[in-house]
Design a protein around this motif. Sequence first.
Motif, mmCIF file in Angstrom:
data_model
loop_
_atom_site.group_PDB
_atom_site.id
_atom_site.type_symbol
_atom_site.label_atom_id
_atom_site.label_comp_id
_atom_site.label_asym_id
_atom_site.label_seq_id
_atom_site.Cartn_x
_atom_site.Cartn_y
_atom_site.Cartn_z
ATOM 1 N N ASN A 1 26.552 23.091 95.143
ATOM 2 C CA ASN A 1 27.786 23.818 95.958
ATOM 3 C C ASN A 1 29.105 23.266 95.550
ATOM 4 O O ASN A 1 29.407 22.101 96.065
ATOM 5 N N ARG B 1 31.319 22.426 98.634
ATOM 6 C CA ARG B 1 30.689 21.925 99.877
ATOM 7 C C ARG B 1 31.650 20.850 100.612
ATOM 8 O O ARG B 1 32.794 20.696 100.188
ATOM 9 N N ASP C 1 23.558 22.175 99.076
ATOM 10 C CA ASP C 1 24.675 21.502 98.601
ATOM 11 C C ASP C 1 24.872 20.851 97.534
ATOM 12 O O ASP C 1 25.866 20.290 97.004
ATOM 13 N N SER D 1 32.062 28.985 100.445
ATOM 14 C CA SER D 1 30.807 28.545 99.929
ATOM 15 C C SER D 1 29.675 29.728 99.975
ATOM 16 O O SER D 1 29.601 30.454 101.020
#
Length: 384
Positions: free
Chosen positions: A146, A149, A143, A138
């Motif tokens: 992301n 995540r 998030d 990451s």
Amino acid sequence: MDSIALKTQIPTSPAFVFDEVELQTTLNACQVLRAKNACKLLYSIKSLPFYPILDVIKPLVDGFSVSSLFEARLAAEVLAGGQGSLHLCTPGIRADEVKELTHLCSHISFNSLSQHQRFAEQVAPHCAVGLRVNPKLSFIKDDRYNPCRKFSKLGVDIDALWQDSAIDRVRGLHIHTLFAANSYQPLLQTLDKLTLFLGDKLGKLDWINLGGGYLLKEMTDHSPLLAAVAQLKNRYDVDVYIEPGNGLVGHCGYLVTTVIDSFVSEGKSIAVLDSSVNHHPEVFEYQIQASAIGHHVKGRFPVILAGSSCLAGDIFGEYRFDAPLQLGDRVIFERVGAYTLVKANRFNGYNLPDIYCHRATGITRVKHYTFEDYRQYWLGDTAS
């Protein structure tokens, strides 16, 4: 594009303006990525699938990447009769769409082992099957953006992939771990992990897609990427793809708005615009503040720029200008070429902005929406 031209040469408001001259400059600068058969450059059309823009991009890329059947149909239509590959990767492949997708696309990267198991045998012979990998690295704090995540839906967990026989039955791998990156360092770390886990299995592949998420406009030194691509090609004899979206079109878009009301609320100046965050949805979705031309932190006149819908949170944010905004003044948001039009909506019945293109020959309106477009959207299939 010159801000004076945006304020004086766009007759209607609100309006999206796409600067094809700026886009061409960005595309030309990106040709270094394709030079000497380095990368193959794809445009990720999810950021802006506007047909006139696709026509401009097509000659200077090696194809398009798509995420759905409708995107695939549109991209295939643009590419018809010309060169270019068409790559699909999505968590959401429907069983009733597989046959058409595999005939439209040249490459399909399945998002999960389950998806691969159910659909791989239905893929047309010309279509190269791959897998999307989650390398579990990451680099994005938020998030919402992301791909890696915790509990990610995007890609096959690399810990599972290297132990599964599916890796021996695909022709390519797809990775995408970045968002708005202005450095290739995260990509180099990802490739190191990919090599460590998959090793010689990479030598059995035909291609590797490095995904997108790169702000190419801000990245003047592409040597780290080119060196990594050269190493992949020399070591594993694979084609290497990169698929920017925002990185190509983000800087070439403007949202032109007009102040249609102005008043003071509890000591703060409010300027209501004829636009809305519904024309730039990521402002509301991710609570970002769009860049407005003329705003700077030392501006003497603070003002809250508000959209004209009845949503209380329809607020672009608080800005500071060198002069107070008056009724009829233009406010222009820049760097909105990506993820605006494709997400824009007509909430409250407000029309979508007109679309203009700035070309070397001048500024031309290329799209206007009418009440009939709005009405047709809400009619039932049998209504007249």
